[in-house]
Write an enzyme that holds these catalytic residues in place. Structure first.
Site, mmCIF file in Angstrom:
data_model
loop_
_atom_site.group_PDB
_atom_site.id
_atom_site.type_symbol
_atom_site.label_atom_id
_atom_site.label_comp_id
_atom_site.label_asym_id
_atom_site.label_seq_id
_atom_site.Cartn_x
_atom_site.Cartn_y
_atom_site.Cartn_z
ATOM 1 N N ASP A 104 0.837 -1.199 0.000
ATOM 2 C CA ASP A 104 0.000 0.000 0.000
ATOM 3 C C ASP A 104 0.869 1.245 0.000
ATOM 4 O O ASP A 104 1.457 1.607 1.022
ATOM 5 C CB ASP A 104 -0.907 -0.006 1.226
ATOM 6 C CG ASP A 104 -1.937 1.115 1.186
ATOM 7 O OD1 ASP A 104 -2.009 1.809 0.160
ATOM 8 O OD2 ASP A 104 -2.663 1.295 2.174
ATOM 9 N N ASP A 316 -1.212 5.080 -7.133
ATOM 10 C CA ASP A 316 -1.578 4.375 -5.903
ATOM 11 C C ASP A 316 -1.627 2.875 -6.150
ATOM 12 O O ASP A 316 -2.390 2.406 -6.993
ATOM 13 C CB ASP A 316 -2.935 4.894 -5.432
ATOM 14 C CG ASP A 316 -3.372 4.324 -4.100
ATOM 15 O OD1 ASP A 316 -2.515 3.787 -3.367
ATOM 16 O OD2 ASP A 316 -4.565 4.417 -3.779
#
Length: 445
Positions: A104, A316
């Site tokens: 992440d 992302d």
């Protein structure tokens, strides 16, 4: 619940922490979270579209820190798991015990579930047992590293007297609570290597004993890769990291690397030119990685991005599909509709709305679609068809895998990053990318 609420008292005190200098390259296996689960393509895309919208809502709120992935339910019931994440395979402790952490880039803390698990989600791997590791050490609550994490408190007898207890909350109200500790993290194949190889390092992590939210059984926690001090790249003190996402429709593994010059080290897997663009920073969202998106081309139509928005695009790893501000999405949608030459189509309940009805001839000849290019500052990211087009021949529908979201920010998700080697040069604030056969990287371990 009262006990959990009490742990959310903010006692953060800024205090610098220094990581030992790193040398060489750390590598770990990387697999798609849904690999081998037998889910149909339309279901996978429906899941990730809902996931992207929820993620996008969190990333668009600069007044609050981005803490971790957001998960959303499927359809109206909200009970399903929506995911398009990739899992990093590591080992923790002495002897090493396997963990599977979601990569992440939008958060910083590294954590995994630990025994005894007082209130946790089910997982396939055995819980990490700190009592079984000879190198595990809980941080005392007076340690600077404890005080520097935003939500901590001093544990009582139930936690180990005066140990550092953290509470890390998520945008979807998920929560992990446990001990902040240090232990040995083993990377690669766990063979150890030589002392300077970074194959094993002592890192600070969250040993979670209360973990509530929508999690999957094939994950054990999260590996934060953001810009903050608690992330894996920051703790290893590396100047670069890279990942290469295999297709979400396959069960192949790839690598995530930390350190070295991975764009050169793993060029044997590249099948196209390496291009690069500046990595930008935003003080209101300091953990995130920003790019300057100048325009988007759909075939022969170039759609400029308004100047005030150009530096607000996020890349992302935790978002699923690329989302665009609503006006930009509508312009892209109109360009596809004008050039595809097929009537609108769709499937009831589908999360995608830029879809076309396929003719019978699609069974033996794929219809042409215009090229999709993201024009970044100094680099054009030409997406392969598989990274933005989904065809469901059974339903005779073809969809462009993009979505709209309110606000001013665009988010480049991991569906568009499939089979692309993406390199974050943290020292020079550059992002490099190249088309790649990501599964070939596994031979480098």
């Amino acid at each position: 619940m009262k006990r959990l609420a009490a742990l959310l008292v903010l006692i953060a005190l800024p205090c610098p922490a220094r990581a030992a200098p790193g040398a060489g390259v750390v590598a770990a296996l990387l697999t798609h979270a849904d690999a081998g689960r037998g889910l149909a393509r339309p279901e996978l895309v429906r899941r990730m579209a809902h996931r992207a919208r929820a993620r996008r809502r969190l990333l668009s709120e600069p007044e609050r820190p981005v803490r971790a992935r957001v998960r959303a339910g499927l359809g109206g019931g909200g009970g399903g798991i929506v995911t398009n994440e990739y899992l990093v395979r590591l080992a923790v402790g002495t002897p090493p015990r396997p963990v599977a952490l979601t990569l992440d880039t939008g958060s910083d803390l590294v954590w995994t579930q630990c025994a005894p698990c007082r209130d946790c989600f089910g997982q396939g791997l055995p819980l990490l047992d700190p009592a079984a590791s000879s190198t595990y050490a809980a941080l005392p609550c007076g340690a600077p590293r404890c005080r520097a994490l935003q939500f901590t408190s001093c544990g009582g007898r139930g936690w180990g007297n005066r140990t550092c207890v953290y509470a890390y909350h998520y945008g979807d109200k998920s929560l992990t609570v446990g001990q902040l500790a240090t232990d040995r993290f083993t990377f690669g194949d766990g063979g150890g290597g030589n002392a300077g190889s970074l194959s094993s390092r002592r890192l600070t992590f969250g040993c979670g004993h209360f973990n509530k939210g929508v999690f999957q059984s094939n994950e054990t926690g999260i590996a934060g890769f953001g810009r903050g001090r608690w992330s894996l790249p920051s703790q290893l003190n590396v100047t670069s990291f890279s990942y290469c996402f295999t297709s979400m429709f396959e069960s192949k593994s790839s690598l995530v690397t930390l350190g070295g010059a991975p764009a050169a080290l793993y060029s044997h897997a590249h099948v196209g030119e390496v291009r690069s663009t500046p990595l930008l920073r935003n003080p209101s969202q300091p953990s995130l990685y920003f790019l300057s998106l100048m325009a988007i081309s759909v075939g022969s139509t170039r759609i400029p991005v308004p100047a005030p928005r150009r530096g607000s695009t996020i890349i992302d790893s935790g978002a699923s599909i690329t989302t665009l501000p609503e006006d930009l999405y509508e312009a892209v949608r109109a360009a596809f509709a004008a050039q595809v030459g097929l009537p609108p189509g769709g499937v009831e309940g589908s999360a995608l709305d830029l879809c076309f009805a396929l003719p019978v001839t699609a069974f033996w000849r794929r219809p042409a679609v215009p090229a999709l290019t993201l024009h970044l500052e100094g680099a054009d990211w030409e997406l392969p068809r598989a990274n933005y087009v989904l065809e469901d021949l059974g339903a005779r529908v073809m969809c462009v895998v993009l979505d709209a979201a309110p606000g001013e920010q665009a988010v480049i998700g991991n569906f568009q990053q499939q089979n692309t080697h993406v390199v974050y040069d943290l020292e020079n604030d550059r992002l490099s990318f190249a088309p790649a056969r990501c599964d070939r990287l596994v031979a480098s371990l």
